[in-house]
Write a protein that holds these residues in place. Structure first.
Motif, short mmCIF file in Angstrom:
data_model
loop_
_atom_site.label_atom_id
_atom_site.label_comp_id
_atom_site.label_asym_id
_atom_site.label_seq_id
_atom_site.Cartn_x
_atom_site.Cartn_y
_atom_site.Cartn_z
N THR A 12 0.81 -1.22 0.00
CA THR A 12 0.00 0.00 0.00
C THR A 12 0.84 1.27 0.00
N GLY A 13 2.17 1.12 -0.02
CA GLY A 13 3.03 2.28 0.07
C GLY A 13 2.95 2.88 1.46
N ILE A 14 3.21 4.18 1.55
CA ILE A 14 3.10 4.86 2.85
C ILE A 14 1.88 5.76 2.77
N MET A 15 0.74 5.13 2.97
CA MET A 15 -0.54 5.83 2.94
C MET A 15 -1.40 5.32 4.09
N SER A 16 -2.42 5.98 4.43
CA SER A 16 -3.38 5.69 5.51
C SER A 16 -2.72 5.14 6.77
N SER A 52 0.07 13.81 1.44
CA SER A 52 0.12 14.58 0.19
C SER A 52 1.17 14.06 -0.78
N LEU A 53 2.16 13.31 -0.28
CA LEU A 53 3.22 12.79 -1.14
C LEU A 53 2.76 11.59 -1.96
N GLY A 54 1.76 10.85 -1.47
CA GLY A 54 1.25 9.69 -2.20
C GLY A 54 2.35 8.67 -2.51
N ILE A 55 3.09 8.23 -1.51
CA ILE A 55 4.26 7.39 -1.70
C ILE A 55 3.85 5.94 -2.00
N ILE A 61 12.57 6.83 -0.39
CA ILE A 61 12.34 8.00 0.45
C ILE A 61 13.60 8.27 1.26
N GLU A 62 13.72 9.50 1.74
CA GLU A 62 14.80 9.86 2.67
C GLU A 62 14.18 10.50 3.89
N ILE A 63 14.72 10.14 5.03
CA ILE A 63 14.31 10.75 6.29
C ILE A 63 15.52 11.47 6.86
N GLU A 64 15.33 12.73 7.22
CA GLU A 64 16.39 13.54 7.81
C GLU A 64 15.92 14.05 9.17
N ILE A 65 16.80 13.96 10.15
CA ILE A 65 16.44 14.36 11.51
C ILE A 65 17.52 15.28 12.05
#
Length: 96
Positions: A12-16, A52-55, A61-65
């Protein structure tokens, strides 16, 4: 700064549900957490931003912290994503 790159495995990707739980995981930390997909960057603590990205599946993806608890935050977020089978970590120079 902590930065990691991932390939999305979830059908499902990254949704819901995955997106909601990911946002909740990011909100546990005080550091600024961003998610980048297709040259668009959003606050990972914002469900509207992430949705909003609809991944989709098989995307990168990249995550930056950035912040006082950035190492702990990255470890916690990575742990959640991998335990749930949502992503696999890839090297930063992997082809997208």
């Amino acid at each position: 700064m902590e930065k990691s790159r991932f390939k999305v495995l979830a059908e499902t990707g990254i949704m819901s549900r995955p997106a909601t739980r990911l946002v909740m995981a990011a909100q546990e930390y005080t550091s600024d957490v961003t998610l980048t997909y297709n040259d668009r960057t959003v606050n990972l603590k914002s469900i509207m931003g992430v949705m909003s990205l609809g991944i989709p599946q098989d995307s990168y993806i990249e995550i930056e912290i950035n912040g006082d608890d950035e190492k702990e935050a990255m470890a916690g977020i990575e742990d959640y994503l991998q335990k749930e089978g949502i992503v696999e970590k890839v090297t930063m120079d992997a082809d997208a």
